[in-house]
Motif scaffolding. Structure first.
Motif, PDB file in Angstrom:
ATOM      1  N   PHE A 116       0.824  -1.201   0.000  1.00 45.53           N
ATOM      2  CA  PHE A 116       0.000   0.000   0.000  1.00 45.53           C
ATOM      3  C   PHE A 116       0.863   1.259   0.000  1.00 45.53           C
ATOM      4  O   PHE A 116       0.614   2.191  -0.766  1.00 45.53           O
ATOM      5  CB  PHE A 116      -0.924   0.023   1.213  1.00 45.53           C
ATOM      6  N   GLN A 117       1.880   1.299   0.859  1.00 49.29           N
ATOM      7  CA  GLN A 117       2.735   2.482   0.979  1.00 49.29           C
ATOM      8  C   GLN A 117       3.454   2.790  -0.334  1.00 49.29           C
ATOM      9  O   GLN A 117       3.509   3.947  -0.760  1.00 49.29           O
ATOM     10  CB  GLN A 117       3.770   2.293   2.097  1.00 49.29           C
ATOM     11  N   VAL A 118       3.994   1.757  -0.977  1.00 45.69           N
ATOM     12  CA  VAL A 118       4.714   1.968  -2.236  1.00 45.69           C
ATOM     13  C   VAL A 118       3.773   2.528  -3.294  1.00 45.69           C
ATOM     14  O   VAL A 118       4.123   3.457  -4.025  1.00 45.69           O
ATOM     15  CB  VAL A 118       5.368   0.650  -2.710  1.00 45.69           C
ATOM     16  N   TYR A 119       2.581   1.975  -3.389  1.00 48.25           N
ATOM     17  CA  TYR A 119       1.620   2.454  -4.383  1.00 48.25           C
ATOM     18  C   TYR A 119       1.148   3.870  -4.061  1.00 48.25           C
ATOM     19  O   TYR A 119       1.080   4.738  -4.943  1.00 48.25           O
ATOM     20  CB  TYR A 119       0.427   1.505  -4.469  1.00 48.25           C
ATOM     21  N   LEU A 120       0.797   4.124  -2.811  1.00 51.90           N
ATOM     22  CA  LEU A 120       0.223   5.413  -2.431  1.00 51.90           C
ATOM     23  C   LEU A 120       1.217   6.562  -2.598  1.00 51.90           C
ATOM     24  O   LEU A 120       0.826   7.688  -2.926  1.00 51.90           O
ATOM     25  CB  LEU A 120      -0.278   5.358  -0.984  1.00 51.90           C
TER      26      LEU A 120
END
Length: 165
Positions: A116-120
């Motif tokens: 999630f963090q990488v995408y966001l």
């Protein structure tokens, strides 16, 4: 004159009977239409199964016995081109089929948060505008969580809080 008087008195009586049939027929049609409308209304709203309910948007069945797995709140810096800082605070819950899935997700939670963090962090403010942007975000997060926890499966990603500044 007596014959004319009899004809004059019989004519309104014969005219009154067809009017009576017309009024009764119209009332019968109104009652039948109202009964049909009530039947249609009650049969369409009361036909949901005890185990499933129809989704108002897509028309797909939603199981009633799902479990919610809450993720910790995330705060992410968004990608910007103009140098202005943009931050997104996001609180997400995952909808799973049973408690077994919840126990399978728990050890893989760091992988989910990382995905999630990488995408966001690659998102821009403009990517999140409108309902279409939020829908794309939801679909992408669902895809990423299912990849991160495979062979377990999440049914839906639920947004509890979305704040973009």
């Amino acid at each position: 004159m007596a014959a004319e008087a009899e004809v004059g008195t019989e004519a309104p009586a014969k005219k009154g009977i067809p009017n009576l049939f017309l009024i009764i027929g119209a009332a019968l049609i109104v009652v039948l239409l109202a009964g049909g409308g009530i039947f249609f209304f009650l049969s369409s709203s009361g036909s949901s199964d005890a185990a499933t309910q129809m989704d108002g948007v897509a028309g797909t069945p939603i199981p009633q016995n799902t479990f919610i797995f809450n993720l910790p709140p995330m705060m992410v810096n968004l990608s910007t081109d103009d140098g202005n800082a943009a931050v997104m605070k996001l609180t997400i819950a995952l909808e799973v089929a049973d408690e077994k899935m919840m126990t399978e997700i728990q050890p893989r939670l760091p992988r989910v948060i990382d995905a999630f963090q990488v995408y966001l962090r690659e998102l821009r403010k403009s990517d999140l505008e409108g309902s279409a942007g939020i829908y794309r975000l939801k679909e992408e997060l669902l895809r990423r969580v299912n990849i991160a926890i495979y062979p377990a499966h999440v049914q839906n990603v639920l947004f509890k809080e979305i704040l973009v500044q």
